[in-house]
Design a protein around this motif. Structure first.
Motif, PDB file in Angstrom:
ATOM      1  N   ASN A 125      32.699  38.835  36.347  1.00 23.27           N
ATOM      2  CA  ASN A 125      32.806  40.231  36.760  1.00 23.27           C
ATOM      3  C   ASN A 125      33.055  41.139  35.560  1.00 23.27           C
ATOM      4  N   PHE A 150      29.751  41.460  33.670  1.00 23.91           N
ATOM      5  CA  PHE A 150      28.829  42.362  34.364  1.00 23.91           C
ATOM      6  C   PHE A 150      29.253  43.819  34.202  1.00 23.91           C
ATOM      7  N   VAL A 181      28.038  43.563  42.111  1.00 21.72           N
ATOM      8  CA  VAL A 181      27.892  42.109  42.068  1.00 21.72           C
ATOM      9  C   VAL A 181      28.315  41.520  43.406  1.00 21.72           C
ATOM     10  N   ASN A 206      29.274  38.130  44.840  1.00 20.17           N
ATOM     11  CA  ASN A 206      29.648  36.779  44.442  1.00 20.17           C
ATOM     12  C   ASN A 206      29.715  35.857  45.651  1.00 20.17           C
TER      13      ASN A 206
END
Length: 225
Positions: A22, A25, A34, A36
């Motif tokens: 994270n 990103f 994102v 996940n």
């Protein structure tokens, strides 16, 4: 999910990896959200079987299909042990799906012909070494791959004993360093050890997959029409 949000789907096999990715990103692809997915059973069953089973391959495919259905623009899988399942599923997907270790393998081949691979799981060695050899074949390079398992390191990091993990990995690296031109730390979970290992001095380049993988995803998205 907001239909206007540009989103990347990420599949992990360990919850402890999500925060590190994270952060990457947020730094490298700040305009993307994102999504996940964590499924620790994927790596647990692979370890138990000693290889990637048909059932685990199907579960990987199911996760990738579900993420694609969310409307993501691309997929990243952060576990090297399940990488071959990504390759098998990719032709059935409508969005790009990257293995986190692909860019690392390409970089290693570009550095030198003697490539060392350190892993903390036996199940990771074969997929990583195979990918390196495939990358070498693609560019016409002749390489040798020296593969080593750092026994006990994975169990240490899973239990939260990161100091013991780093000690075991550093011992493996010191043993390998004089024999190779570049060292690949094959698992994303090993990346946090890189700075410590580089501080040992007199070592070949040490490559880790998380940053290289996310940068490769950024490049792919930037090039997309």
């Amino acid at each position: 999910m907001n239909q206007t949000t540009r989103t990347i789907g990420v599949l992990h096999t360990g919850a402890f990896l999500t925060s590190n990715f994270n952060e990457l990103f947020a730094e490298i692809l700040p305009d993307y959200a994102v999504a996940n997915v964590v499924d620790e059973s994927l790596i647990q069953r692979t370890i138990e079987a000693g290889h990637l089973t048909a059932r685990t391959r199907r579960r990987v495919a199911q996760h990738l299909f579900c993420l694609e259905d969310l409307g993501v623009e691309a997929l990243l899988v952060t576990c090297s042990s399940i990488g071959p399942a990504v390759d098998a599923t990719r032709p059935m997907l409508e969005v790009p799906a990257l293995r986190v270790d692909a860019a690392m393998a390409a970089r290693a081949v570009s550095i030198g012909p003697r490539i060392g691979v350190l892993a903390t799981l036996e199940t990771t060695l074969a997929p990583t070494a195979t990918m390196i050899r495939e990358q070498a074949t693609a560019v016409g390079a002749d390489v040798t791959v020296d593969e080593r398992v750092c026994e006990g390191a994975y169990e240490a990091v899973k239990s939260g004993d990161v100091e013991r993990h780093d000690l075991i990995v550093s011992q493996g690296l010191e043993d390998l360093a004089s024999k190779v031109d570049v060292v690949v730390l094959s698992q994303a979970s090993m990346a946090r050890s890189a700075e410590l290992l580089e501080s040992l001095g007199n070592l070949p380049p040490i490559l880790t997959s998380p940053r290289l993988g996310v940068e490769a995803l950024r490049d792919l998205l930037t090039e997309a029409p």
